[in-house]
Design a protein around this motif. Structure first.
Motif: not given
Length: 363
Positions: A236-240, A260-273, A300-304, A336-340
């Motif tokens: 039930s998760m998106n995959i990278f 929502v986590t998928r969208n957040s991961i993409i933004q974080v990765l782009k933020h890192w260049g 995989g990425t998801g809320t849980a 670590e970044t998202l949970t942080g």
């Protein structure tokens, strides 16, 4: 759904709260819940926060027969400074309404639903665990309640929010899991309900998951429903995938849930260049990348779970071990970044976190 019209009926008897080391996902619930009813021509009414209790529905309620139901999942965290923190809750309410639209269900006022959510959390704030890895899981959902066996959209609905304290998804850190690529069953197709968070999608996935469990796999990797060769979701998760230094995730195509986590991961990765691509990716391409030594990570990425590293993919009998079965550098850093950010341990450069007032009270 005006916040000031929410009636509050506080529980006279409180439940015993479970110990932090005894928390499991979705088994214990807090003292209260939010409820609102909808009637066609009248709109949303009878908004209330009441003691958590069973609900009564007529046997002919349309939810039981035609499955009009949508839900969301998000969390409240106890920050290291004692603040109550929500992670991008507006995105969940926005997605709830997208799901509702697909199921011909009424919209909720997103801003006011968030206010109801905040008030409910404030009332039950003592249920938010503060041990490492724990949180308060939030489940908003809507069901059709009209008593009618005609095949048509219901004219009555109920919107509810319930809360559940949950433990760490991983008991001993984030460990890679074994994934079975599903070749027989499909999750969804474009034009169907794959982009909606609705119960039927999950019911349809259970048979494949059951068979994967019996074979010793943690989850299934879903392929597209037409050609059965393009990667879509994992469980039930998106995959990278990290392939030759580039991060690839399947593009939203009308059958993939927009996480929502998928969208957040993409933004974080782009933020890192980092290089990030949303595009079609076939299992054949993943297999070739593995053969060439270029499949560096998969997760995989998801809320849980936030991040669930993949240590092995099994496709048509071939075992493809990813990163020697170990958690990858990017997977670990993302976790670590998202949970942080969620817990207030790290700076939030995206303005994602919504803090509830520390001294808030119910009047």
């Amino acid at each position: 759904m005006k916040e000031q019209n929410i009636k509050i009926d506080l529980a006279t008897t409180k439940k015993q709260k479970p110990a932090a080391d005894q928390l499991v996902f979705g088994k214990q619930f807090t003292d209260h819940m939010f409820v609102a009813d909808y009637t066609e021509g009248k709109g949303w009414h009878d908004k209330r926060i009441v003691p958590y209790e069973p609900i009564t529905l007529d046997p002919s309620a349309m939810i039981f027969h035609y499955g009009q139901t949508v839900f969301e999942g998000l969390k409240a965290y106890m920050g290291q400074d004692g603040s109550i923190r929500l992670f991008r809750p507006e995105k969940n309410m926005e997605r709830l309404n997208k799901s509702s639209n697909r199921l011909s269900m009424p919209k909720v006022d997103e801003a006011l639903a968030l206010e109801a959510l905040k008030k409910l959390i404030t009332i039950d704030k003592d249920w938010i665990p503060n041990a490492e890895g724990t949180s308060l899981y939030i489940r908003p959902f809507m069901i059709s309640t009209e008593s009618n066996l005609s095949v048509s959209p219901s004219k009555k609905y109920r919107f509810m929010i319930i809360l559940s304290p949950v433990g760490a998804y991983y008991k001993e850190g984030i460990n890679p899991v074994k994934i079975l690529v599903e070749n027989e069953y499909i999750r969804a197709v474009a034009g169907g309900t794959g982009t909606a968070k609705t119960a039927g999608n999950y019911a349809a996935s259970l048979k494949a998951q059951e068979e994967a469990d019996q074979k010793g796999f943690s989850q299934v990797l879903w392929l597209d429903g037409v050609e059965k060769k393009f990667v879509e979701e994992v469980g039930s998760m998106n995959i990278f995938f990290k392939i030759n230094g580039e991060i690839v995730t399947p593009a939203l195509n009308g059958s993939i849930l927009e996480g929502v986590t998928r969208n957040s991961i993409i933004q974080v990765l782009k933020h890192w260049g980092m290089r990030v691509k949303e595009r079609k990716i076939s299992m054949k391409e993943v297999q070739e990348a593995h053969h060439n030594g270029q499949l560096e990570e998969a997760f995989g990425t998801g809320t849980a779970a936030v991040i669930s590293p993949i240590g092995e993919l099994n496709w048509e009998g071939e075992e493809m071990v990813v990163n020697e079965g170990k958690t990858g550098e990017i997977s670990k850093k993302l976790y670590e970044t998202l949970t942080g950010i969620q817990l207030g341990k790290l700076e939030d450069p995206f303005d994602w976190v919504v803090e509830l007032p520390k001294e808030s009270s119910v009047k």
